[in-house]
Design a protein around this motif. Sequence first.
Motif, PDB file in Angstrom:
ATOM      1  N   VAL A 171      -2.075   8.638   8.268  1.00 39.40           N
ATOM      2  CA  VAL A 171      -1.606   7.943   9.459  1.00 39.40           C
ATOM      3  C   VAL A 171      -2.774   7.418  10.269  1.00 39.40           C
ATOM      4  O   VAL A 171      -2.777   6.260  10.719  1.00 39.40           O
ATOM      5  CB  VAL A 171      -0.730   8.896  10.304  1.00 39.40           C
ATOM      6  N   VAL A 172      -3.782   8.242  10.439  1.00 36.68           N
ATOM      7  CA  VAL A 172      -4.918   7.799  11.260  1.00 36.68           C
ATOM      8  C   VAL A 172      -5.657   6.653  10.581  1.00 36.68           C
ATOM      9  O   VAL A 172      -6.090   5.705  11.248  1.00 36.68           O
ATOM     10  CB  VAL A 172      -5.860   8.974  11.560  1.00 36.68           C
ATOM     11  N   CYS A 173      -5.763   6.713   9.258  1.00 36.53           N
ATOM     12  CA  CYS A 173      -6.398   5.589   8.562  1.00 36.53           C
ATOM     13  C   CYS A 173      -5.608   4.315   8.788  1.00 36.53           C
ATOM     14  O   CYS A 173      -6.185   3.232   9.018  1.00 36.53           O
ATOM     15  CB  CYS A 173      -6.486   5.873   7.064  1.00 36.53           C
ATOM     16  N   GLY A 174      -4.289   4.432   8.726  1.00 34.18           N
ATOM     17  CA  GLY A 174      -3.465   3.250   8.938  1.00 34.18           C
ATOM     18  C   GLY A 174      -3.607   2.699  10.347  1.00 34.18           C
ATOM     19  O   GLY A 174      -3.742   1.494  10.562  1.00 34.18           O
ATOM     20  N   ILE A 175      -3.594   3.610  11.304  1.00 33.93           N
ATOM     21  CA  ILE A 175      -3.745   3.167  12.693  1.00 33.93           C
ATOM     22  C   ILE A 175      -5.094   2.492  12.892  1.00 33.93           C
ATOM     23  O   ILE A 175      -5.200   1.422  13.518  1.00 33.93           O
ATOM     24  CB  ILE A 175      -3.601   4.366  13.648  1.00 33.93           C
ATOM     25  N   ALA A 176      -6.118   3.103  12.334  1.00 33.27           N
ATOM     26  CA  ALA A 176      -7.458   2.532  12.512  1.00 33.27           C
ATOM     27  C   ALA A 176      -7.554   1.164  11.864  1.00 33.27           C
ATOM     28  O   ALA A 176      -8.183   0.246  12.403  1.00 33.27           O
ATOM     29  CB  ALA A 176      -8.504   3.477  11.930  1.00 33.27           C
ATOM     30  N   LYS A 177      -6.930   1.027  10.701  1.00 34.21           N
ATOM     31  CA  LYS A 177      -6.998  -0.275  10.043  1.00 34.21           C
ATOM     32  C   LYS A 177      -6.322  -1.340  10.883  1.00 34.21           C
ATOM     33  O   LYS A 177      -6.828  -2.451  11.032  1.00 34.21           O
ATOM     34  CB  LYS A 177      -6.338  -0.195   8.668  1.00 34.21           C
TER      35      LYS A 177
END
Lengths: 228, 128
Positions: A171-177
């Motif tokens: 989730v955090v990777c997605g948000i950061a992207k």
Amino acid sequence: MKQSKDPFEAALVEQEESPPDSPVGEDELNNQAPNEAQNQTDGGQNMLVDDDDYDDIGSNSKNPSHPSSSSTPKLHFSRANANVVAAVTKKNKEYDDDEEEENVEVELSKFPSSVDPAKMAKMQTILSQFTEDQMSRYESFRRSALQKSNMRRLLVSITGSQKISLPMTIVVCGIAKMFVGELVEKARMVMTERKESGPIRPCHIREAYRQLKLEGKVPKRSVQRLFR
Amino acid sequence: MSNPSAGTPSKAKAGSSQPSEASFKRKRGVFQKDLQHMMYGFGDDANPFPETVTLVEDIVVEYVTDLAHKAQDIGSKRGKLSVEDFLYLIRKDTPKLNRCTELLSMQEELKQARKAFEVDEEKLATLE
């Protein structure tokens, strides 16, 4: 597994690579105007657009359901999505946007499964008309992701807890992207306003970041960061 | 041993040489390679300026840090940190929220698919 790809998407991408290159005509790209608005819209769609396109698209892509739509539509990147359009608009300054609205309506309904045939078909038609350049950019967009291991390490160092679950990392990777996407798009908008071209420079990013802060998209620190 | 921002992630050394909670010694250039491709995908030049990439990385790390701290604050009430806390934080940002739910459901699907695949393999093994 990169989070931006799942088997179905991978198959789709592979399928897309194979169709013949689209004729590099600007007319072809007129058909892609709809794209920007149509995608598995994860909610709003906005368009990152050049100045002249801006007015055209802006009025069309102001979806009723788009919450954060401000005077400057932004391009939101979901998986199959209008990033392409960002590429398109950069390449071509003129295209029609007649069919957009109907497409917008169609795409606004949220499809639970990622394997929706209608949507796939649409994406196929769009993607089959891409130029090499656009396709390569789209591919970068889809395939790029922040590494889960790095993110996990970062999260562990931030929270101090070792219990960072895999979904959390994803989730955090997605948000950061998506955040990177917002930054880059806004930086491009800043550049077009300043009438500059070429690679993005840090000053554009800073300005974009400042604007995002004003819009409230960046979480504010409750405590000042004193010693960096 | 700290090397200046090289593109190569040598974070492993940093990770092992110091406790992760106490020192926040973060190697720069952790996300550089990925960020270059990502920025190209999002609209930058094919070769973005290194300074730009570094700046974006700094901003992203700061963003994730703030997000994680806020999530921790929320999660501390419940006891431990969970994905729900992050989802709560981005609830106002619809595209991000939708994307995250999409990612999570995809992950579930893949997990199920893998499980089903393994079960089939077992069946095949027992049959033969």
